[in-house]
Design an enzyme around this catalytic site. Structure first.
Site, mmCIF file in Angstrom:
data_model
loop_
_atom_site.group_PDB
_atom_site.id
_atom_site.type_symbol
_atom_site.label_atom_id
_atom_site.label_comp_id
_atom_site.label_asym_id
_atom_site.label_seq_id
_atom_site.Cartn_x
_atom_site.Cartn_y
_atom_site.Cartn_z
ATOM 1 N N HIS A 9 0.699 -0.804 -0.132
ATOM 2 C CA HIS A 9 0.043 -0.076 -0.380
ATOM 3 C C HIS A 9 1.150 1.114 0.043
ATOM 4 O O HIS A 9 2.007 1.722 -0.699
ATOM 5 C CB HIS A 9 -1.083 -0.240 1.082
ATOM 6 C CG HIS A 9 -2.154 0.548 1.223
ATOM 7 N ND1 HIS A 9 -2.293 1.190 0.473
ATOM 8 C CD2 HIS A 9 -2.977 1.317 2.359
ATOM 9 C CE1 HIS A 9 -3.369 2.301 0.382
ATOM 10 N NE2 HIS A 9 -3.801 2.068 1.935
ATOM 11 N N HIS A 49 -1.468 -2.253 -9.819
ATOM 12 C CA HIS A 49 -2.916 -1.505 -8.741
ATOM 13 C C HIS A 49 -4.310 -2.583 -8.513
ATOM 14 O O HIS A 49 -4.856 -3.250 -9.991
ATOM 15 C CB HIS A 49 -3.418 -0.479 -9.196
ATOM 16 C CG HIS A 49 -4.020 0.363 -8.500
ATOM 17 N ND1 HIS A 49 -5.527 0.225 -8.273
ATOM 18 C CD2 HIS A 49 -3.982 1.671 -7.839
ATOM 19 C CE1 HIS A 49 -6.224 1.112 -6.775
ATOM 20 N NE2 HIS A 49 -5.169 1.743 -6.549
ATOM 21 N N ARG A 76 -2.985 9.442 -11.430
ATOM 22 C CA ARG A 76 -2.447 10.087 -10.347
ATOM 23 C C ARG A 76 -0.911 10.583 -11.071
ATOM 24 O O ARG A 76 -0.028 11.124 -10.938
ATOM 25 C CB ARG A 76 -2.206 10.041 -9.060
ATOM 26 C CG ARG A 76 -4.239 9.809 -8.137
ATOM 27 C CD ARG A 76 -3.893 9.059 -7.741
ATOM 28 N NE ARG A 76 -3.100 7.911 -7.281
ATOM 29 C CZ ARG A 76 -3.987 6.794 -6.148
ATOM 30 N NH1 ARG A 76 -3.716 7.492 -5.406
ATOM 31 N NH2 ARG A 76 -2.910 5.718 -6.461
ATOM 32 N N ASP A 97 2.375 5.918 -6.593
ATOM 33 C CA ASP A 97 3.989 5.193 -5.915
ATOM 34 C C ASP A 97 5.358 5.805 -6.045
ATOM 35 O O ASP A 97 6.248 6.287 -6.124
ATOM 36 C CB ASP A 97 3.830 4.087 -4.985
ATOM 37 C CG ASP A 97 2.580 4.313 -3.736
ATOM 38 O OD1 ASP A 97 2.340 6.033 -3.524
ATOM 39 O OD2 ASP A 97 2.254 3.431 -3.455
#
Ligand code: CMC
Length: 407
Positions: free
Chosen positions: A243, A290, A299, A348
Site C-alpha cells: 500500500h 493496482h 495520478r 507511488d
C-alpha cells in the site's frame, strides 16, 4: 441503504465458496459519497483529479473532502486559519518524539511507527476524543490535519540531530500547508516550485475510496470506536509495502538497480537484464500494479511530469547522481514493465522519484502520504459514524472437520 438480500448467516459451503472473492477483489463493501475510483477517472466529491491537480490547492481539497463542498473564499480563509492555529503540538507529544530518537536511530522504529504512536497520544490530549458527533469529528479532523505535518517535521529534526523547528507555532504561520511541511522538516522555506509540487502530491494522495487503510479506518469507526483509534489503524495499514509503503520501496528498488548496474548503464540492456532477473524470481516490483486500475493510475503521469520538471531544472544530486538520471532510469523501468508485463506504474512510483529529487529522506515518504490521506480517512470516518452499520463479513472456513475433544 440498499435493500439487496443479504445471504443468511448459515450460508452453505458451496454458496459461500461461490460468493468468495480473494482479497475482496471486486466486492462492493459499502456506499460513499466521497470518492469514485474508476478505470477512466478519479473523482473527489464530483471533481476530477486532473482538474484538482491543475487548479486547486491542497487546503481547498482538504475542505472539499471534509466539509463536503468547494469552499468559498471566506470559508477557505476561516478553514486555513483554524488549521494554522492547530499546528503546534502539546509538549507531551514533542517529548515523545524526542524520546523516540534512539528507536529511530537503531531501526527498532521507523517514522511511520513513531507517527502512529504520536497520533495515539494526540487522542489522549484531544478534548473531543470520545465524542463521535459530526461537529466533534470535524474539529478532530482539522486538528489531525494540522498536527501531522508538525509531528513529521519534529521527527525529522530529531533524526537530523537538530533543534526542533517551529516548536511554538508548528512552523511558519505565513506558509501554506505543503510549504510549511517542508519548512518544518528542513528549516528552509521551499521555492514556489517545490511547494507547488508537494502541494499537488498531497492533492493526489488525499483520497482513494475503499483502499486498505481507509477500509481499515471505516471498520474501526464502524464499531463506534473513536477517530484517533481509526486513524492509528489507517496508519498501520498504509505502512505496508503493498500500500503506501510502496513509495519508499519504489525508490529503494531504483537505488538498488542504480547500485547494481551503475549510472552509465542507464538506457542499456543491463537494466533489461536486471528486470528479467526480477521477473524470473517472481519479485514484486514496487510502485507498479493496482487492484483497481488495470490501464494505469490517473495520478501517476501527473506527478511524473511535475517531478521530471524539477529534476530537469535542478542541479540537486541525491545519491551522487544527477537528478534527471533517476527519472531516466525510472522511465526505462516503466517501459520494460509495460512491454514485458503490461503493468503500469501507480502513483507511488513517480512519488518516490519526485520526493528523492527534492532531497526528502526516503523514510518520510509514507508519513507524508499520511499528511495527505488524513483528509480522506477523516472524511470516511465521519461518513461511517454518520450512517453506521457494523462492518462484519463472513469467512470461508478451511479448517479441520468437527472432532470430539475427548473422542
Ligand atoms: N510486480 C510484478 N508483478 C506484478 C506486480 C508488480 N508490482 N503487480 C502485479 N503483478 C502481477 C502479479 O504477480 C500477478 O501475476 P500472475 O497472474 O502471473 O500471478 C498479476 O500481476 C496480477 O496481480 P495481483 O497480485 O492479482 O494484483 P493485486 O490486485 O492482488 O495486487 C498490488 C495489487 C498493488 C498489491 C500489486 O500490484 C503489487 O504488489 N504492487 C506492488 C506494490 C505497490 O506498488 N503498491 C502500491 C499500490 S497503489 C497505491 C497505494 O496504495 O499506495
Amino acid at each position: 441503504m440498499s435493500t439487496t438480500a443479504v445471504p443468511p448467516a448459515k450460508t452453505t459451503k458451496p454458496e459461500a465458496a461461490a460468493a468468495f472473492a480473494r482479497g475482496l477483489e471486486g466486492v462492493i463493501a459499502g456506499e460513499s459519497a466521497i470518492c469514485s475510483v474508476e478505470q477512466g477517472k478519479l473523482i473527489y466529491r464530483g471533481y476530477e483529479i486532473h482538474d484538482l491537480a491543475a487548479n486547486a490547492t491542497f487546503e481547498q481539497v482538504a475542505f472539499l473532502l471534509l466539509e463536503g463542498h468547494r469552499p468559498s473564499d471566506a470559508e477557505l480563509q476561516r478553514f486555513k486559519a483554524e488549521v494554522v492555529a492547530e499546528r503546534p503540538l502539546h509538549p507531551a507529544v514533542t517529548a515523545f518524539i524526542e524520546s523516540a530518537g534512539g528507536w529511530l536511530a537503531s531501526g527498532r522504529a521507523v517514522p511511520m511507527d513513531v507517527l502512529r504512536t504520536a497520533v495515539s497520544i494526540l487522542g489522549h490530549l484531544d478534548p473531543d476524543a470520545q465524542d463521535n458527533s459530526v461537529p466533534a469529528n470535524l474539529r478532530k479532523s482539522k486538528r489531525l490535519l494540522a498536527k501531522i505535518p508538525t509531528i513529521i517535521g519534529h521527527m525529522q529534526n530529531v533524526i537530523d540531530g537538530k533543534a526542533i523547528i517551529g516548536r511554538e507555532h508548528g512552523g511558519d504561520p505565513a506558509l501554506d500547508h505543503a510549504a510549511n511541511l517542508l519548512f518544518l522538516m528542513t528549516g528552509a522555506k521551499p521555492t514556489r516550485e517545490y511547494a507547488r509540487v508537494i502541494d499537488v502530491s498531497l492533492i493526489l494522495y488525499a483520497e482513494h475510496d475503499f483502499n486498505a487503510s481507509t477500509f481499515t479506518s471505516r471498520c474501526i469507526a464502524g464499531t463506534l470506536s473513536d477517530m484517533h483509534g481509526a486513524v492509528c489503524g489507517g496508519i498501520a495499514a498504509l505502512k505496508g509495502s503493498l500500500h503506501g509503503g510502496a513509495n519508499e520501496m519504489a525508490m529503494e528498488m531504483l537505488k538498488e538497480i542504480m547500485r547494481d548496474v551503475g549510472e552509465k548503464a542507464i538506457g542499456t540492456k543491463a537494466v533489461d537484464d536486471w528486470m528479467q532477473r526480477a521477473f524470473d524470481t517472481k519479485r514484486k516490483l514496487m510502485g507498479f500494479g493496482h487492484r483497481v486500475y488495470k490501464n494505469g493510475d490517473h495520478r501517476a503521469p501527473i506527478l511524473h511530469k511535475l517531478g521530471r520538471g524539477i529534476a530537469a531544472t535542478d542541479s540537486k544530486n541525491p545519491g551522487g547522481h544527477p537528478a534527471l538520471k533517476w527519472f531516466e532510469l525510472g522511465e526505462q523501468v516503466q517501459k520494460i514493465m509495460l512491454d514485458k508485463k503490461n503493468i503500469h506504474p501507480n502513483v507511488d512510483f513517480p512519488c518516490g522519484l519526485t520526493y528523492y529529487t527534492m532531497g526528502i529522506p526516503v523514510p518520510q515518504y509514507t508519513p507524508i502520504f499520511v499528511a495527505s490521506r488524513i483528509t480522506g480517512w477523516c472524511a470516511h470516518i465521519c461518513e461511517q459514524h454518520a450512517n453506521n452499520r457494523l462492518i462484519r463479513p463472513l469467512s470461508l472456513y478451511t479448517g479441520p472437520t468437527e472432532t470430539k475433544w475427548n473422542g
